[in-house]
Design a protein around this motif. Sequence first.
Motif, short mmCIF file in Angstrom:
data_model
loop_
_atom_site.label_atom_id
_atom_site.label_comp_id
_atom_site.label_asym_id
_atom_site.label_seq_id
_atom_site.Cartn_x
_atom_site.Cartn_y
_atom_site.Cartn_z
N SER A 119 0.84 -1.22 0.00
CA SER A 119 0.00 0.00 0.00
C SER A 119 0.86 1.25 0.00
CB SER A 119 -0.96 0.00 1.19
OG SER A 119 -1.79 -1.13 1.17
N GLU A 120 1.92 1.24 -0.81
CA GLU A 120 2.88 2.36 -0.87
C GLU A 120 2.29 3.63 -1.50
OE1 GLU A 120 6.24 2.59 0.15
OE2 GLU A 120 5.73 0.79 1.29
N ARG A 121 1.31 3.46 -2.39
CA ARG A 121 0.68 4.59 -3.07
C ARG A 121 -0.83 4.36 -3.08
NH1 ARG A 121 3.79 2.81 -7.58
NH2 ARG A 121 2.04 3.22 -8.95
N PRO A 122 -1.62 5.39 -3.38
CA PRO A 122 -3.06 5.18 -3.46
C PRO A 122 -3.39 4.09 -4.49
CG PRO A 122 -2.55 7.52 -3.47
CD PRO A 122 -1.24 6.79 -3.59
N ALA A 123 -4.37 3.26 -4.15
CA ALA A 123 -4.74 2.12 -5.00
C ALA A 123 -5.05 2.54 -6.43
CB ALA A 123 -5.93 1.40 -4.39
N LEU A 124 -5.78 3.63 -6.62
CA LEU A 124 -6.17 4.02 -7.97
C LEU A 124 -4.98 4.53 -8.79
CD1 LEU A 124 -9.67 5.58 -7.35
CD2 LEU A 124 -9.08 3.25 -8.06
N ASP A 125 -3.91 4.98 -8.14
CA ASP A 125 -2.68 5.32 -8.86
C ASP A 125 -1.96 4.06 -9.33
OD1 ASP A 125 -3.18 7.97 -8.38
OD2 ASP A 125 -1.62 8.21 -6.85
N ILE A 126 -1.99 3.03 -8.50
CA ILE A 126 -1.33 1.78 -8.85
C ILE A 126 -2.10 1.04 -9.95
CG2 ILE A 126 -0.69 -0.51 -7.98
CD1 ILE A 126 -0.10 0.86 -5.28
N LEU A 127 -3.41 1.10 -9.91
CA LEU A 127 -4.24 0.37 -10.87
C LEU A 127 -4.46 1.20 -12.13
CD1 LEU A 127 -6.82 -1.23 -8.43
CD2 LEU A 127 -4.69 -2.19 -9.34
N ARG A 128 -3.38 1.65 -12.70
CA ARG A 128 -3.46 2.48 -13.90
C ARG A 128 -3.77 1.62 -15.13
NH1 ARG A 128 2.06 1.69 -12.76
NH2 ARG A 128 3.35 1.27 -14.58
N ARG A 129 -4.24 2.27 -16.17
CA ARG A 129 -4.64 1.57 -17.40
C ARG A 129 -3.43 1.04 -18.16
NH1 ARG A 129 -9.69 2.34 -19.02
NH2 ARG A 129 -9.27 2.33 -21.23
N PHE A 130 -3.64 -0.03 -18.85
CA PHE A 130 -2.64 -0.56 -19.77
C PHE A 130 -2.91 0.03 -21.16
CE2 PHE A 130 -2.23 -3.67 -16.45
CZ PHE A 130 -0.94 -4.15 -16.56
N PRO A 131 -1.86 0.30 -21.93
CA PRO A 131 -2.08 0.83 -23.29
C PRO A 131 -2.65 -0.24 -24.21
CG PRO A 131 0.25 0.46 -22.90
CD PRO A 131 -0.46 0.18 -21.60
N GLU A 132 -3.15 0.20 -25.34
CA GLU A 132 -3.66 -0.72 -26.36
C GLU A 132 -2.58 -1.73 -26.75
OE1 GLU A 132 -6.14 -0.34 -30.53
OE2 GLU A 132 -5.79 1.42 -29.30
N ASP A 133 -3.00 -2.91 -27.12
CA ASP A 133 -2.14 -4.03 -27.51
C ASP A 133 -1.36 -4.63 -26.33
OD1 ASP A 133 -2.98 -3.84 -30.19
OD2 ASP A 133 -1.44 -2.32 -30.60
N SER A 134 -1.84 -4.43 -25.11
CA SER A 134 -1.22 -5.04 -23.94
C SER A 134 -1.79 -6.42 -23.63
CB SER A 134 -1.41 -4.15 -22.71
OG SER A 134 -0.70 -2.94 -22.85
N PHE A 135 -2.98 -6.71 -24.17
CA PHE A 135 -3.64 -7.98 -23.89
C PHE A 135 -3.91 -8.75 -25.17
CE2 PHE A 135 -4.37 -5.59 -20.12
CZ PHE A 135 -4.36 -6.53 -19.11
N LYS A 136 -3.79 -10.05 -25.06
CA LYS A 136 -4.14 -10.96 -26.15
C LYS A 136 -5.52 -11.52 -25.82
CE LYS A 136 -2.05 -14.90 -26.16
NZ LYS A 136 -1.11 -16.02 -26.27
N ILE A 137 -6.43 -11.46 -26.79
CA ILE A 137 -7.78 -11.98 -26.62
C ILE A 137 -7.87 -13.30 -27.37
CG2 ILE A 137 -10.24 -11.50 -26.92
CD1 ILE A 137 -8.73 -9.45 -25.14
N MET A 138 -8.43 -14.31 -26.71
CA MET A 138 -8.51 -15.64 -27.33
C MET A 138 -9.77 -16.35 -26.87
SD MET A 138 -5.34 -16.68 -25.05
CE MET A 138 -5.37 -15.77 -23.53
N PRO A 139 -10.13 -17.44 -27.54
CA PRO A 139 -11.28 -18.22 -27.06
C PRO A 139 -10.96 -18.74 -25.66
CG PRO A 139 -10.56 -18.99 -29.22
CD PRO A 139 -9.54 -18.00 -28.74
#
Length: 152
Positions: A119-139
Motif C-alpha cells: 500500500s505504498e501509493r493510493p490504489a487508484l494510482d497503482i491500478l493504472r490503465r494498460f495501453p492498447e495491444d497489452s492484452f491478447k484476446i482468445m477463445p
Amino acid sequence: MIWDGREERQIEAHWGLGSCDPEIGQILLLKSETARIENPCRILANEFGIKRDGKTLCAASLVTDIPFFCIAGVWQRGTRDYPDAFAALTVSAYPDLAMHKDRHVAVAHPDDWFDWLLSERPALDILRRFPEDSFKIMPPIQQSFEGLAGAA
C-alpha cells in the motif's frame, strides 16, 4: 500473494469474501473505485475470462515475457466460521477489452507489484490503465480465471 509484515508469501485461500448479509453469500469482485482496501493481495494468473450473462465470451492474457501476471485483490484472514478468502478488484475496461465488457478484473503492472502489497501509493494510482495491444484476446479454455480460486 500477501505481505505478512516481513515478506511476501503465497497463501491458499477461498475465492469469495464472506459477507455479513446472508442474502449476498460470497463477494467475488469489488469495484476498485469504492472498495476499502485494507489487506491487498495479488492473485497469480495466466489469463482471465470475460463473461456476460454467465457465459464466458473470451479469455484475456497480458502480453508479457513472464509466464503469469497479477490481478489486484484483497484478502481477509479466516475465522472459526469462514476460511482465509480473497476477492478480485475490477476497473473500467482497458482498450483491448472494452469491446467485450465495460469492467473487468484489475491487472497490476509488474513494476507495481510490491507497491500494491505494501500500500505504498493510493490504489487508484497503482491500478493504472494498460495501453492498447497489452492484452491478447482468445477463445476461453477450460482453466480460466474462475478456476484459480485457490491461489491468492
